[in-house]
Design a protein around this motif. Sequence first.
Motif, PDB file in Angstrom:
ATOM      1  N   TYR A   5      -2.345  24.844 -11.302  1.00  0.00           N
ATOM      2  CA  TYR A   5      -3.762  25.154 -11.158  1.00  0.00           C
ATOM      3  C   TYR A   5      -4.543  23.844 -11.164  1.00  0.00           C
ATOM      4  O   TYR A   5      -4.120  22.868 -11.784  1.00  0.00           O
ATOM      5  CB  TYR A   5      -4.244  26.028 -12.322  1.00  0.00           C
ATOM      6  CG  TYR A   5      -3.545  27.360 -12.416  1.00  0.00           C
ATOM      7  CD1 TYR A   5      -3.968  28.424 -11.635  1.00  0.00           C
ATOM      8  CD2 TYR A   5      -2.477  27.550 -13.281  1.00  0.00           C
ATOM      9  CE1 TYR A   5      -3.333  29.660 -11.714  1.00  0.00           C
ATOM     10  CE2 TYR A   5      -1.837  28.780 -13.371  1.00  0.00           C
ATOM     11  CZ  TYR A   5      -2.261  29.827 -12.583  1.00  0.00           C
ATOM     12  OH  TYR A   5      -1.640  31.040 -12.664  1.00  0.00           O
ATOM     13  N   PHE A  39      -8.650  22.657  -6.423  1.00  0.00           N
ATOM     14  CA  PHE A  39      -8.510  23.790  -5.504  1.00  0.00           C
ATOM     15  C   PHE A  39      -9.852  24.505  -5.403  1.00  0.00           C
ATOM     16  O   PHE A  39     -10.705  24.368  -6.290  1.00  0.00           O
ATOM     17  CB  PHE A  39      -7.431  24.761  -6.003  1.00  0.00           C
ATOM     18  CG  PHE A  39      -6.025  24.311  -5.745  1.00  0.00           C
ATOM     19  CD1 PHE A  39      -5.650  23.848  -4.489  1.00  0.00           C
ATOM     20  CD2 PHE A  39      -5.064  24.342  -6.751  1.00  0.00           C
ATOM     21  CE1 PHE A  39      -4.341  23.423  -4.244  1.00  0.00           C
ATOM     22  CE2 PHE A  39      -3.762  23.927  -6.518  1.00  0.00           C
ATOM     23  CZ  PHE A  39      -3.406  23.464  -5.257  1.00  0.00           C
ATOM     24  N   PRO A  40     -10.089  25.295  -4.343  1.00  0.00           N
ATOM     25  CA  PRO A  40     -11.353  26.022  -4.233  1.00  0.00           C
ATOM     26  C   PRO A  40     -11.571  26.938  -5.445  1.00  0.00           C
ATOM     27  O   PRO A  40     -10.602  27.418  -6.029  1.00  0.00           O
ATOM     28  CB  PRO A  40     -11.165  26.856  -2.955  1.00  0.00           C
ATOM     29  CG  PRO A  40     -10.109  26.167  -2.185  1.00  0.00           C
ATOM     30  CD  PRO A  40      -9.208  25.520  -3.194  1.00  0.00           C
ATOM     31  N   PRO A  41     -12.830  27.171  -5.843  1.00  0.00           N
ATOM     32  CA  PRO A  41     -13.133  28.051  -6.979  1.00  0.00           C
ATOM     33  C   PRO A  41     -13.021  29.498  -6.515  1.00  0.00           C
ATOM     34  O   PRO A  41     -14.005  30.103  -6.122  1.00  0.00           O
ATOM     35  CB  PRO A  41     -14.573  27.680  -7.325  1.00  0.00           C
ATOM     36  CG  PRO A  41     -15.166  27.191  -6.047  1.00  0.00           C
ATOM     37  CD  PRO A  41     -14.037  26.595  -5.241  1.00  0.00           C
ATOM     38  N   GLN A  42     -11.839  30.067  -6.597  1.00  0.00           N
ATOM     39  CA  GLN A  42     -11.560  31.275  -5.841  1.00  0.00           C
ATOM     40  C   GLN A  42     -10.393  32.051  -6.435  1.00  0.00           C
ATOM     41  O   GLN A  42      -9.432  31.465  -6.926  1.00  0.00           O
ATOM     42  CB  GLN A  42     -11.179  30.838  -4.414  1.00  0.00           C
ATOM     43  CG  GLN A  42     -11.106  31.921  -3.411  1.00  0.00           C
ATOM     44  CD  GLN A  42     -10.960  31.354  -2.006  1.00  0.00           C
ATOM     45  OE1 GLN A  42     -10.862  30.152  -1.817  1.00  0.00           O
ATOM     46  NE2 GLN A  42     -10.949  32.230  -1.034  1.00  0.00           N
ATOM     47  N   VAL A  43     -10.474  33.390  -6.419  1.00  0.00           N
ATOM     48  CA  VAL A  43      -9.290  34.220  -6.661  1.00  0.00           C
ATOM     49  C   VAL A  43      -8.984  34.990  -5.381  1.00  0.00           C
ATOM     50  O   VAL A  43      -9.881  35.345  -4.623  1.00  0.00           O
ATOM     51  CB  VAL A  43      -9.479  35.229  -7.826  1.00  0.00           C
ATOM     52  CG1 VAL A  43      -9.538  34.506  -9.160  1.00  0.00           C
ATOM     53  CG2 VAL A  43     -10.700  36.109  -7.630  1.00  0.00           C
ATOM     54  N   THR A  44      -7.706  35.252  -5.148  1.00  0.00           N
ATOM     55  CA  THR A  44      -7.324  36.166  -4.079  1.00  0.00           C
ATOM     56  C   THR A  44      -7.100  37.539  -4.699  1.00  0.00           C
ATOM     57  O   THR A  44      -6.826  37.651  -5.898  1.00  0.00           O
ATOM     58  CB  THR A  44      -6.024  35.710  -3.392  1.00  0.00           C
ATOM     59  OG1 THR A  44      -5.050  35.460  -4.417  1.00  0.00           O
ATOM     60  CG2 THR A  44      -6.251  34.430  -2.620  1.00  0.00           C
ATOM     61  N   VAL A  45      -7.256  38.584  -3.879  1.00  0.00           N
ATOM     62  CA  VAL A  45      -7.090  39.948  -4.369  1.00  0.00           C
ATOM     63  C   VAL A  45      -5.831  40.547  -3.739  1.00  0.00           C
ATOM     64  O   VAL A  45      -5.686  40.552  -2.517  1.00  0.00           O
ATOM     65  CB  VAL A  45      -8.325  40.807  -4.014  1.00  0.00           C
ATOM     66  CG1 VAL A  45      -8.186  42.205  -4.602  1.00  0.00           C
ATOM     67  CG2 VAL A  45      -9.602  40.149  -4.519  1.00  0.00           C
ATOM     68  N   ASP A  79      -2.897  43.621  -2.981  1.00  0.00           N
ATOM     69  CA  ASP A  79      -3.022  44.998  -2.482  1.00  0.00           C
ATOM     70  C   ASP A  79      -3.257  46.004  -3.606  1.00  0.00           C
ATOM     71  O   ASP A  79      -3.843  47.060  -3.393  1.00  0.00           O
ATOM     72  CB  ASP A  79      -1.750  45.390  -1.711  1.00  0.00           C
ATOM     73  CG  ASP A  79      -1.700  44.678  -0.365  1.00  0.00           C
ATOM     74  OD1 ASP A  79      -2.698  44.031  -0.003  1.00  0.00           O
ATOM     75  OD2 ASP A  79      -0.661  44.779   0.313  1.00  0.00           O
ATOM     76  N   ASP A  80      -2.809  45.687  -4.828  1.00  0.00           N
ATOM     77  CA  ASP A  80      -3.030  46.619  -5.939  1.00  0.00           C
ATOM     78  C   ASP A  80      -4.360  46.379  -6.654  1.00  0.00           C
ATOM     79  O   ASP A  80      -4.620  46.946  -7.702  1.00  0.00           O
ATOM     80  CB  ASP A  80      -1.877  46.558  -6.940  1.00  0.00           C
ATOM     81  CG  ASP A  80      -1.815  45.222  -7.670  1.00  0.00           C
ATOM     82  OD1 ASP A  80      -2.606  44.312  -7.332  1.00  0.00           O
ATOM     83  OD2 ASP A  80      -0.989  45.085  -8.587  1.00  0.00           O
ATOM     84  N   GLY A  81      -5.205  45.497  -6.090  1.00  0.00           N
ATOM     85  CA  GLY A  81      -6.532  45.287  -6.654  1.00  0.00           C
ATOM     86  C   GLY A  81      -6.601  44.231  -7.737  1.00  0.00           C
ATOM     87  O   GLY A  81      -7.667  43.937  -8.254  1.00  0.00           O
ATOM     88  N   THR A  82      -5.453  43.634  -8.081  1.00  0.00           N
ATOM     89  CA  THR A  82      -5.487  42.589  -9.106  1.00  0.00           C
ATOM     90  C   THR A  82      -5.678  41.225  -8.443  1.00  0.00           C
ATOM     91  O   THR A  82      -5.400  41.036  -7.260  1.00  0.00           O
ATOM     92  CB  THR A  82      -4.206  42.575  -9.959  1.00  0.00           C
ATOM     93  OG1 THR A  82      -3.094  42.314  -9.107  1.00  0.00           O
ATOM     94  CG2 THR A  82      -4.020  43.912 -10.659  1.00  0.00           C
ATOM     95  N   THR A  83      -6.169  40.287  -9.239  1.00  0.00           N
ATOM     96  CA  THR A  83      -6.579  38.987  -8.699  1.00  0.00           C
ATOM     97  C   THR A  83      -5.640  37.882  -9.165  1.00  0.00           C
ATOM     98  O   THR A  83      -4.996  37.990 -10.212  1.00  0.00           O
ATOM     99  CB  THR A  83      -7.994  38.647  -9.194  1.00  0.00           C
ATOM    100  OG1 THR A  83      -8.042  38.813 -10.619  1.00  0.00           O
ATOM    101  CG2 THR A  83      -9.021  39.545  -8.537  1.00  0.00           C
ATOM    102  N   LEU A  88      -5.728  33.516  -9.516  1.00  0.00           N
ATOM    103  CA  LEU A  88      -6.469  32.264  -9.385  1.00  0.00           C
ATOM    104  C   LEU A  88      -5.764  31.342  -8.383  1.00  0.00           C
ATOM    105  O   LEU A  88      -4.541  31.262  -8.360  1.00  0.00           O
ATOM    106  CB  LEU A  88      -6.541  31.585 -10.758  1.00  0.00           C
ATOM    107  CG  LEU A  88      -7.282  30.258 -10.852  1.00  0.00           C
ATOM    108  CD1 LEU A  88      -8.724  30.382 -10.393  1.00  0.00           C
ATOM    109  CD2 LEU A  88      -7.230  29.718 -12.278  1.00  0.00           C
ATOM    110  N   ALA A  89      -6.561  30.651  -7.564  1.00  0.00           N
ATOM    111  CA  ALA A  89      -6.018  29.693  -6.594  1.00  0.00           C
ATOM    112  C   ALA A  89      -5.035  28.749  -7.289  1.00  0.00           C
ATOM    113  O   ALA A  89      -5.363  28.163  -8.320  1.00  0.00           O
ATOM    114  CB  ALA A  89      -7.159  28.880  -5.970  1.00  0.00           C
TER     115      ALA A  89
END
Lengths: 252, 252, 252, 252
Positions: free
Chosen positions: C50, C54-60, C62-66, C68-69
């Motif tokens: 981490y 890295f960009p200040p971002q989470v990806t989501v 398919d099950d809706g959980t996130t 951190l980049a």
Amino acid sequence: MDELDIETVADPDLRDPVLVEGLPGVGHVGKLAVEHLLEEKESELVRRVYSEHFPPQVTVSDDGTTELACAEIHAVELDDRDLLILTGDNQASDNAGHYRLTDAFLDVAESFGVETVYALGGVPTGELMDEYAVVGAATDTEFVEELVDVGVEFREDEPAGGIVGTSGLLLGLGERRGLRATCLMGETSGYLVDPKSARAVLEVLEDVLGFEVEYDSLEERADDMEDVANKIQEMENQQSGMPTDENLRYIG
Amino acid sequence: MDELDIETVADPDLRDPVLVEGLPGVGHVGKLAVEHLLEEKESELVRRVYSEHFPPQVTVSDDGTTELACAEIHAVELDDRDLLILTGDNQASDNAGHYRLTDAFLDVAESFGVETVYALGGVPTGELMDEYAVVGAATDTEFVEELVDVGVEFREDEPAGGIVGTSGLLLGLGERRGLRATCLMGETSGYLVDPKSARAVLEVLEDVLGFEVEYDSLEERADDMEDVANKIQEMENQQSGMPTDENLRYIG
Amino acid sequence: MDELDIETVADPDLRDPVLVEGLPGVGHVGKLAVEHLLEEKESELVRRVYSEHFPPQVTVSDDGTTELACAEIHAVELDDRDLLILTGDNQASDNAGHYRLTDAFLDVAESFGVETVYALGGVPTGELMDEYAVVGAATDTEFVEELVDVGVEFREDEPAGGIVGTSGLLLGLGERRGLRATCLMGETSGYLVDPKSARAVLEVLEDVLGFEVEYDSLEERADDMEDVANKIQEMENQQSGMPTDENLRYIG
Amino acid sequence: MDELDIETVADPDLRDPVLVEGLPGVGHVGKLAVEHLLEEKESELVRRVYSEHFPPQVTVSDDGTTELACAEIHAVELDDRDLLILTGDNQASDNAGHYRLTDAFLDVAESFGVETVYALGGVPTGELMDEYAVVGAATDTEFVEELVDVGVEFREDEPAGGIVGTSGLLLGLGERRGLRATCLMGETSGYLVDPKSARAVLEVLEDVLGFEVEYDSLEERADDMEDVANKIQEMENQQSGMPTDENLRYIG
């Protein structure tokens, strides 16, 4: 001033508080929602967070006095449990600033005993809407299920590109600290400040946290925005030579 | 060189000094105003502030010698009280630099005993003007009232977007140190360097601080600018085929 | 969170491992190649990196959980020797971040005993292609010769402008640590995600490292991309009024 | 790697050396000039300066090997006094980086006993030229006079906007260390790499430092560039339907 400067304004004891964040973003949905909560409920300013990662700027109040760019954290005491509400006029100006400010916000929240975080925001649909679904994302599947039960929608590949800024990092950094966090995003065109989307998000929050709030003032604001939207529509129609509702009356 | 490098050039004792800032900004109003003060009054350079937050640049003087980008602080001794005048060719190049340089400026000012700060600047109106109001903002309501008494206007929602850069932070960071600070903004079109707006701001400063200054050289500069503005106007008119005052004489 | 935060997920003993990097870049060639390896071979996540670079971002998901980049490093055990595979969704957001993250990746690699680094990527040709050459660059002439022997092409002045980002620095910083490193770049149009170019690069890697991998799933992905490319082509032709293969059937 | 990493390649004793800088800039005049010196004279690489303020990049040599972005300092022994020549493919990528790298260059120069610095560059004129004046700026009036004596021109308000980047800071930071420094800027159109302007600058350096250099290879390069310029001119003329010298012969 240091890189980060957290001013302690008050230090109330809070009962099982959750952090609710509403900083500027898509449709100003999150900011409108928490501003409405602060208007409707009694609140107490507990912290101001200043930082050289905020723009070098003061805002000017109606009485001519100035305030340095900062984020504010307010305590709201509800019947069952209390809220810590994070709001302000700015996101961080730079990449590292997003990380460092969000860490500072979480430090404050944890010092009050916060274990759950609700980041509020909007998700752009690109078109004007009648129904406002609330789309969610959360740090764990249990939390996802709880939110599905109160009507939050979880959709594959949405929001595309993930969640950026403070809202995203509250989940990303929150999870790494062992906190539960969700981002509740009201659907919104993305073109205008959207009080109706803010209401949709707040209604989810009422359900989840077990409190009630009046919406009269937010509805007024929504009506004002609708007037603005209609005027824009009218002007565009006049430019393209198409009759508007207004014009039609004169034809008749 | 360190991140910030403050060169002590002189260390005079000053009587009850106030800090007056005029760095580049809208219409160069603030910079013109303090440059005019430095021309008209005897002054002494007391500090140079170098910083890697300034552009990596030297300016070249008329004699071919160079000077590294810096801000300068001059002392001006007046009849009743003294001034510290902050000027230079550059604002900080980055967000954190604005905070760190403004803190450095305030450190210097406080080391001379400054308790009050006047940030001078312009506020853009978007149109050419005949009358130049001075719009204000200040750190406390008492200061606002004092300035209203000498004709400064305080207007709701102006300047929209607040005050950015060093001027804004002198108020924001100054207040956090317990200093009184105001920003005096001369109305200006925003299109041209505006000596008349600078004069309007200086006249307020004369009233507040109890000193007098001649304006002949600033008026000459204003006349020069008016010639420039007229020529631009003429050229635009000729391009659009409309007669100018100049043309009309020949028609007659 | 610190500037860099390396999470240890597992710590297997690896036999003579090499580092293989595939982060986002031209035609996503490198990322596709290492993703395919991770799909086809058994692998174990060993590190997450981490960073506030890295960009200040989470990806989501398919099950809706996130999530951190971050960058991920996986271990893949092959017959003869093992691989450490570096992948992720982001490059660093800033100049210094590229240097610091690459140093962190090399620290991890060296802690596992890595002495050789393969950075995988694409080199843009500006045109759609049938044959996919693999162009190389390496830290020393011996390594260049080894790669020439398995068909890698070394061309004067290519890639023009050198190799930027993590791939470039794995060679530049790797060499300074005494590591051998190469960048293997599959030719690709540069317009589309390119699984065929990824296969060409992987086939070189198979030859050099002595392992085998199935390509069925990558070929499917290539067919999908070809369909996309054909549809774009068709749409362009229809717009310009030219018949496509599809149209010709109807003419006949 | 640290923020700055200075690799010592050799440590010769130099007689009364001066620093001559030629990094990329307007018309590549400075870089061409020092490259020509390094081609014509025997030289020894003494330092490489690596930094995370340089782009995250390796260049690829004709033999397929890579080199991490860096600046190089070479020693050239002349009859009377020696030169330290600073060159490379990059300027710093960020504001603070310009300051920190220039300080590092001056540290190296002072460690070899340098007391005088010549920064070489170009000054854009916006038009193609026949005669190439050399415009100067220097840290003190004595140095200005010395340079006037060998034909360097010092012009009011030129270069407008001052001197930016490493060249500017070698003067600005050099003066603060008590060094004498000048920037010699060959006039150049600003549109093309300009070997003739580089020659004009080198001829001044020959006069000031008392050495001689052959120009054959630089003239060849100038002829090549002239061919390029002529072809561009021709193409433009053909597009506008005007005859070129070439065409006229065929008409006759």
